[in-house]
Design a protein around this motif. Structure first.
Motif, PDB file in Angstrom:
ATOM      1  N   LYS A 220     -28.376 102.851  65.123  1.00 12.76           N
ATOM      2  CA  LYS A 220     -28.859 103.340  63.832  1.00 12.76           C
ATOM      3  C   LYS A 220     -30.357 103.056  63.675  1.00 12.76           C
ATOM      4  O   LYS A 220     -31.104 103.890  63.170  1.00 12.76           O
ATOM      5  N   ASN A 225     -32.074 105.160  60.951  1.00  6.58           N
ATOM      6  CA  ASN A 225     -31.024 105.327  59.953  1.00  6.58           C
ATOM      7  C   ASN A 225     -30.652 103.945  59.414  1.00  6.58           C
ATOM      8  O   ASN A 225     -30.013 103.151  60.108  1.00  6.58           O
ATOM      9  N   THR A 227     -28.877 103.361  56.550  1.00  4.53           N
ATOM     10  CA  THR A 227     -27.760 103.372  55.605  1.00  4.53           C
ATOM     11  C   THR A 227     -26.670 102.402  56.069  1.00  4.53           C
ATOM     12  O   THR A 227     -26.298 102.370  57.248  1.00  4.53           O
ATOM     13  N   HIS A 228     -26.179 101.614  55.110  1.00  2.60           N
ATOM     14  CA  HIS A 228     -25.112 100.627  55.347  1.00  2.60           C
ATOM     15  C   HIS A 228     -25.497  99.599  56.423  1.00  2.60           C
ATOM     16  O   HIS A 228     -24.619  98.948  56.997  1.00  2.60           O
TER      17      HIS A 228
END
Length: 281
Positions: A220, A225, A227-228
């Motif tokens: 990620k 990225n 997110t989370h």
């Protein structure tokens, strides 16, 4: 295994060294090592068993070794587990954010990664190898190398993150691929541990999950990225802490057993699982 040894007959032992000297000192004559044929000194070839050979030549005074290696040496397994735990447990705490820490605190573990995770696991791996414990030896050697490699990666003086860019695909993607193959190796260890005990199975199961979670996190990051990301970090830390709990339990079992405690904590023996069937001839 039989070992050949040359034994001089008792009748020939009675001859003095002076007789041998006279024979050898003759002009142009070499009776004891005749160039024309075999030596005049008779030799008798006697077969000795490996144990007899060791008692005669390898053990001073012909004393037989007491016990086997496992009885003469200490158990190196607690050292290996302790070395692993003293790196893995703090790192899991960093991932969970204990005392406000983050993964940025990893450089504080570099010394432990080198001297506990690296050196401690390598020494225990060598000792397990000497004792003939192949599985434990391979596990300790490989995880010792893992902590050495991570110590090198996080050591500030190396400047690896700075050179590649901490947010670059090369840096995060490279670590992700490294962790993926560690997850595959741990899966092999997990399958092998099905013949050891329940605690080892739980340890390798949770550790394999940690590797996959960390690989996902770095993938990620490679694609920017986020997110989370916090949730994944905490999940990896929590599962890693479960791995540590299994390790600490095993360490307590081994240390108590080494000091002769009458209490035997259960580990769930699986040595009878998938036993090979003997063929009846």
């Amino acid at each position: 295994m039989a070992t050949h040894a040359t034994v001089t007959p008792p009748s020939e032992k009675a001859h003095s060294a002076h007789d041998a000297l006279d024979l050898e000192s003759g002009p142009g004559i070499d009776f004891l090592d005749s160039k024309a044929g075999a030596s005049l000194r008779r030799q008798i070839s006697v077969q000795l068993t490996a144990e007899q050979f060791e008692r005669l030549y390898l053990q001073p005074g012909g004393q037989k070794a007491k016990g086997d290696l496992a009885q003469r040496f200490g158990n190196p397994t607690p050292l290996g587990i302790a070395s692993l735990l003293l790196c893995h447990t703090p790192f899991s705490c960093y991932l969970m954010g204990w005392i406000g820490t983050t993964t940025a605190a990893a450089p504080t573990l570099v010394g432990a990664m080198y001297f506990m995770g690296g050196l401690g696991l390598t020494v225990s791996g060598i000792l397990e190898f000497i004792l003939g414990n192949t599985f434990a030896s391979v596990v300790f050697f490989t995880f010792g190398s893992f902590w050495l490699s991570f110590g090198f990666l996080f050591q500030p003086e190396q400047g690896i993150a700075t050179a590649l860019g901490a947010t670059s695909v090369e840096y995060n993607g490279g670590i992700a691929l490294y962790l993926v193959w560690w997850a595959c190796l741990t899966l092999i260890y997990l399958i092998a541990s099905l013949r050891t005990n329940v605690v080892f199975v739980a340890l390798f199961t949770t550790l394999d999950i940690v590797f996959w979670l960390l690989a996902t996190i770095f993938i990620k990051l490679a694609y920017a990225n986020t997110t989370h990301l916090t949730e994944l970090l905490k999940a990896a830390g929590a599962v890693g802490f479960l791995t540590s709990a299994c390790g600490w339990y095993l360490l307590v079992v081994l240390i108590l057993d080494s000091t002769g405690w009458p209490i035997k904590l259960p580990v769930g023996d699986l040595s009878g699982f998938l036993v090979r069937k003997r063929r009846v001839e």
